[in-house]
Design an enzyme around this catalytic site. Sequence first.
Site, mmCIF file in Angstrom:
data_model
loop_
_atom_site.group_PDB
_atom_site.id
_atom_site.type_symbol
_atom_site.label_atom_id
_atom_site.label_comp_id
_atom_site.label_asym_id
_atom_site.label_seq_id
_atom_site.Cartn_x
_atom_site.Cartn_y
_atom_site.Cartn_z
ATOM 1 N N GLU A 66 21.134 20.608 25.406
ATOM 2 C CA GLU A 66 22.296 19.716 26.302
ATOM 3 C C GLU A 66 22.894 19.088 24.938
ATOM 4 O OE1 GLU A 66 24.888 18.967 28.222
ATOM 5 O OE2 GLU A 66 23.258 20.043 29.353
ATOM 6 N N SER A 67 24.089 19.358 24.500
ATOM 7 C CA SER A 67 24.476 18.870 23.437
ATOM 8 C C SER A 67 24.873 17.257 23.469
ATOM 9 C CB SER A 67 25.767 19.368 22.980
ATOM 10 O OG SER A 67 26.914 19.325 24.145
ATOM 11 N N CYS A 117 24.546 27.911 20.985
ATOM 12 C CA CYS A 117 24.923 27.411 22.291
ATOM 13 C C CYS A 117 25.247 25.589 22.180
ATOM 14 C CB CYS A 117 24.052 27.724 23.263
ATOM 15 S SG CYS A 117 24.776 27.269 24.994
ATOM 16 N N ARG A 127 25.645 28.279 30.839
ATOM 17 C CA ARG A 127 26.704 27.378 30.499
ATOM 18 C C ARG A 127 27.301 27.392 29.199
ATOM 19 N NH1 ARG A 127 23.656 22.791 31.003
ATOM 20 N NH2 ARG A 127 21.759 24.071 31.217
ATOM 21 N N HIS A 133 22.068 32.881 23.399
ATOM 22 C CA HIS A 133 20.620 32.391 23.254
ATOM 23 C C HIS A 133 19.949 33.765 22.737
ATOM 24 C CE1 HIS A 133 20.505 28.345 24.850
ATOM 25 N NE2 HIS A 133 21.388 28.918 25.825
ATOM 26 N N GLU A 153 17.477 33.593 21.266
ATOM 27 C CA GLU A 153 16.023 33.340 20.883
ATOM 28 C C GLU A 153 15.148 33.759 22.489
ATOM 29 O OE1 GLU A 153 18.538 31.288 21.379
ATOM 30 O OE2 GLU A 153 17.687 29.789 22.993
#
Length: 195
Positions: free
Chosen positions: A51-52, A79, A135, A170, A172
């Site tokens: 969550e930035s 992201c 998202r 993502h 990862e």
Amino acid sequence: MEKPLRIGVLAVQGNFREHAAVLRRLGAEPVEVRLPEQLEGLDGLILPGGESTAITRLMRLYGLDEALRRFEAPVFGTCAGMIVLDRDHLGLADFRVQRNAFGRQVRSFEADLDVCATRPSFRDCEKPLRGIFIRAPWIEDAGPDVEVLAEVDGHAVLARQGRVLVAAFHPELTDDTRIHELFLNLVREASSVRA
Ligand code: GLN
């Protein structure tokens, strides 16, 4: 034997454990970073997704924002980590990022990315790269030094600007390690220039 690359993973919030696991798999040594002094001597750094807003707040709290502006080794943001690098945040890359660009939770999706057209040096580039988008943001308004490496519906989702690599998705969360390998190659190039 080559000394393992020491790669920091910003570990204040989000998917840092998953990135550390991929790095280990590729023979690098992951280092969890929560404090500015932990950036010292690293060969590179990953800013994970999450969550930035939370990541930005925690970085400021720990003084990591200033330290990151001085960090000189290669950086890979995924992201939320890509959002944090843009012009409106740390300013380490010359683009703006549109948050939740594909829509909110409902617009989480997977897509096969073509990485051959732009990046023939990508290992086995003819094999599509599966991107998991959660998202996800996309890149807008990129400056002339930004090289777009993959797009979804005409929107840049994988890009490089010098020592900065960013992915809107993502890597990862899949078994495909090619993007992390690309990053480690960038790290090797940069450390041989510094040596
Ligand atoms: N939507 C999140 C944000 O704006 C990013 C999502 C992610 O990292 N998966 O911070």
